[in-house]
Design a protein around this motif. Structure first.
Motif, PDB file in Angstrom:
ATOM      1  N   GLU A 237      43.979  47.237  38.852  1.00  0.00           N
ATOM      2  CA  GLU A 237      43.858  45.956  38.157  1.00  0.00           C
ATOM      3  C   GLU A 237      45.210  45.273  38.017  1.00  0.00           C
ATOM      4  O   GLU A 237      45.340  44.062  38.237  1.00  0.00           O
ATOM      5  N   ASN A 238      46.224  46.031  37.647  1.00  0.00           N
ATOM      6  CA  ASN A 238      47.545  45.449  37.431  1.00  0.00           C
ATOM      7  C   ASN A 238      48.137  44.869  38.713  1.00  0.00           C
ATOM      8  O   ASN A 238      48.789  43.817  38.685  1.00  0.00           O
ATOM      9  N   LEU A 239      47.907  45.535  39.845  1.00  0.00           N
ATOM     10  CA  LEU A 239      48.545  45.132  41.093  1.00  0.00           C
ATOM     11  C   LEU A 239      47.645  44.283  41.983  1.00  0.00           C
ATOM     12  O   LEU A 239      48.036  43.926  43.095  1.00  0.00           O
ATOM     13  N   CYS A 240      46.464  43.948  41.497  1.00  0.00           N
ATOM     14  CA  CYS A 240      45.573  43.074  42.266  1.00  0.00           C
ATOM     15  C   CYS A 240      46.156  41.661  42.306  1.00  0.00           C
ATOM     16  O   CYS A 240      46.499  41.094  41.259  1.00  0.00           O
ATOM     17  N   PRO A 241      46.273  41.047  43.492  1.00  0.00           N
ATOM     18  CA  PRO A 241      46.884  39.713  43.582  1.00  0.00           C
ATOM     19  C   PRO A 241      45.961  38.571  43.169  1.00  0.00           C
ATOM     20  O   PRO A 241      46.412  37.428  43.080  1.00  0.00           O
ATOM     21  N   ALA A 242      44.688  38.839  42.928  1.00  0.00           N
ATOM     22  CA  ALA A 242      43.760  37.766  42.561  1.00  0.00           C
ATOM     23  C   ALA A 242      44.141  37.181  41.203  1.00  0.00           C
ATOM     24  O   ALA A 242      44.533  37.899  40.287  1.00  0.00           O
ATOM     25  N   ARG A 243      44.017  35.876  41.074  1.00  0.00           N
ATOM     26  CA  ARG A 243      44.316  35.166  39.838  1.00  0.00           C
ATOM     27  C   ARG A 243      43.202  34.164  39.555  1.00  0.00           C
ATOM     28  O   ARG A 243      42.564  33.683  40.489  1.00  0.00           O
ATOM     29  N   PRO A 244      42.962  33.831  38.279  1.00  0.00           N
ATOM     30  CA  PRO A 244      43.659  34.298  37.076  1.00  0.00           C
ATOM     31  C   PRO A 244      43.179  35.657  36.575  1.00  0.00           C
ATOM     32  O   PRO A 244      43.829  36.276  35.762  1.00  0.00           O
TER      33      PRO A 244
END
Length: 517
Positions: free
Chosen positions: A495-502
């Motif tokens: 979760e922390n390193l997932c590039p999806a935003r927001p």
């Protein structure tokens, strides 16, 4: 001498407990962690009955020494009271005990705790209240000073210090800490130990035992000239000099009265000395000629100390700088490689909170956590944050916007004094499932942007994530993640390193009760 010894011990305990909330290296916990674990309410919640019995025995022997030496909020009140006393001396007067008010606060505290609202009840608990004050107001100043030293050290070519993040932990806990500081500060400034003897549940409980303590301040009426100095310097307002009596349920054994008495009429003596002193006074009154009056020497009223504006200005500026630095740190936009701005990460909605390893689940946190913020302050990855929800307000929960829970880190389990987070080894943590990762296809950039990404797969420390073809019929199609729930421990690396935003495309859903895998 007794007063000086008490002050020296209070400074040592206060400094040690405060360092636990300020230190970001973990060193203070190794040396002074025990000072948090001998606090009354955390020990009671942790079922550490040896400590509770020891504190009760200490009170039965010496009175409320705990309140004047060990309790950090009690010492903080003395700091405010002492500052006010520099402006106006001999400012107190005897006041009757507010027994019904004390009993009401204690009953409300017990009722809220019994109803599962310990986080609300802990708003008035002394140790946890001080913890919130230290972590929200003192920790930023400490980090700011450290960062200044780090900048100077780097400029000189040394690396003795390294910069620390000035972390704003949340509006809710900040406002609660500010309100507590304001209430405690005003009450202590105006009335000394008013908070201790009206609001504090620990003070009320220990006050009951203090009435039967072996050693206590005793007034020898045969020596007393009714000058009232003892009463006017008693921050607990518990000395009735006219009747030569002391309300020991409110006396915090500060020994100020012993030190200020010019006739040595007050001594810290065994309880039976009070009866002997009363007999001597009665005998002297009987032998005294009729109409004779006791000598009365009115204490000279000393002028108030000059208020040093320079010192006030210094501390005001220091707190403004700390607050400004904290705000800047909170608002700084993260950048990718120092160039492209990254959109802010938003916390996902979770059906169940994620509770830290060692807690066993949400229920244990709710039942035992006093929201002192010590675990939040100790977390090096900034994964633990105060809860914003009404259920478990300010109690710790895990979220992964700032980092993830590293398997080798067990700092939070080392520091908890209340048994809400029990000690756990890295090996035990590696096999404890606090949650499980859930992938949302619509947010994944493989589907949203048509780009290949396997960040979650590469970062998973347990190998719970595998990449499979999006189109099973086409092995060359883009790959999407699949989660093996049996191997996932909920550490949040994906979760922390997932590039999806927001919101991350793969998020951890908490387990109400932790599982072993």
């Amino acid at each position: 001498m007794l007063r000086k010894i008490r002050i020296a011990l209070a400074v040592l305990f206060f400094s040690a407990v405060t360092l636990l909330f300020l230190d970001f290296t973990g060193t203070a916990t190794e040396w002074f962690g025990w000072t948090a674990k001998i606090q009354f309410l955390p020990s009671l919640l942790a079922a550490n009955f040896a400590v509770v019995a020891g504190l009760v025995l200490l009170t039965l022997l010496f009175g409320r020494i705990y309140c004047s030496v060990i309790c950090p909020l009690g010492v903080l009140q003395d700091v405010f009271s002492h500052a006010a006393g520099r402006r106006k001396r001999n400012r107190f007067a005897y006041a009757p005990a507010m027994t019904l008010v004390r009993a009401g606060f204690l009953a409300a505290f017990i009722a809220l705790a019994a109803l599962g609202l310990l986080s609300v009840a802990s708003l008035v608990a002394p140790y946890s209240a001080y913890g919130r004050i230290a972590s929200n107001f003192l920790a930023p100043v400490w980090a700011l000073g450290n960062n200044a030293l780090a900048a100077l050290s780097e400029a000189a070519g040394g690396y003795a210090f390294y910069p620390a993040e000035i972390w704003f932990k949340g509006a809710g806990v900040f406002l609660a800490a500010a309100a507590t500081l304001a209430v405690v500060g005003v009450l202590a400034w105006k009335g000394g130990r008013t908070y201790c003897n009206t609001v504090c549940p620990v003070g009320t409980v220990l006050g009951f035992f203090a009435k039967y303590s072996l050693f206590k301040p005793v007034i020898d009426a045969s020596k007393c000239n009714s000058c009232s100095l003892c009463s006017r310097n008693c921050k607990s307002k518990c000395i009735d000099y006219k009747n030569h009596s002391i309300d020991y349920s409110r006396c915090v054994a500060c020994f100020d009265c012993v030190g200020v008495c010019r006739k040595s009429a007050i001594s810290y003596s065994p309880a039976f000395a009070k009866k002997a002193a009363a007999k001597r006074a009665e005998a002297e009154r009987a032998a005294r000629p009729e109409g004779a009056r006791a000598e009365f020497s009115a204490a000279k009223k000393e002028p108030p100390a000059v208020f040093r504006k320079g010192r006030r200005g210094f501390f005001s500026t220091l707190f403004m700088l700390a607050g400004g630095a904290a705000a800047d740190a909170a608002e700084t936009m993260k950048v990718d490689g120092g160039l492209a701005p990254i959109r802010a990460r938003r916390r996902p909605e979770r059906a169940f909170k994620i509770s830290p390893p060692g807690s066993g689940g949400i229920a244990n946190i709710a039942d035992k956590c006093t929201a002192c913020q010590l675990c939040v302050s100790a977390c090096p990855s900034r994964v633990l944050v105060p809860s914003r929800s009404l259920s478990g307000f300010m109690q710790p929960e895990m979220t992964y916007e700032n980092g993830y829970c590293r398997i080798e880190c067990v700092e939070c389990s080392k520091v908890c004094p209340a048994g809400a987070i029990l000690p756990i080894s890295p090996e035990e943590k590696a096999s404890t499932q606090i949650g499980r990762a859930v992938w949302t296809a619509s947010r994944c950039i493989v589907n949203a942007d048509g780009m290949q990404c396997d960040n979650c797969f590469r970062q998973c420390p347990t190998g719970a994530i595998q990449m499979v073809a999006k189109d099973p019929k086409d092995p060359k199609s883009l790959k999407i993640p699949t989660v093996d729930v049996a191997r996932c421990i909920g550490c949040g690396a994906c979760e922390n390193l997932c590039p999806a935003r927001p919101v991350a495309a793969i998020c951890v859903e908490g387990n109400p009760s932790h599982n072993r895998i």
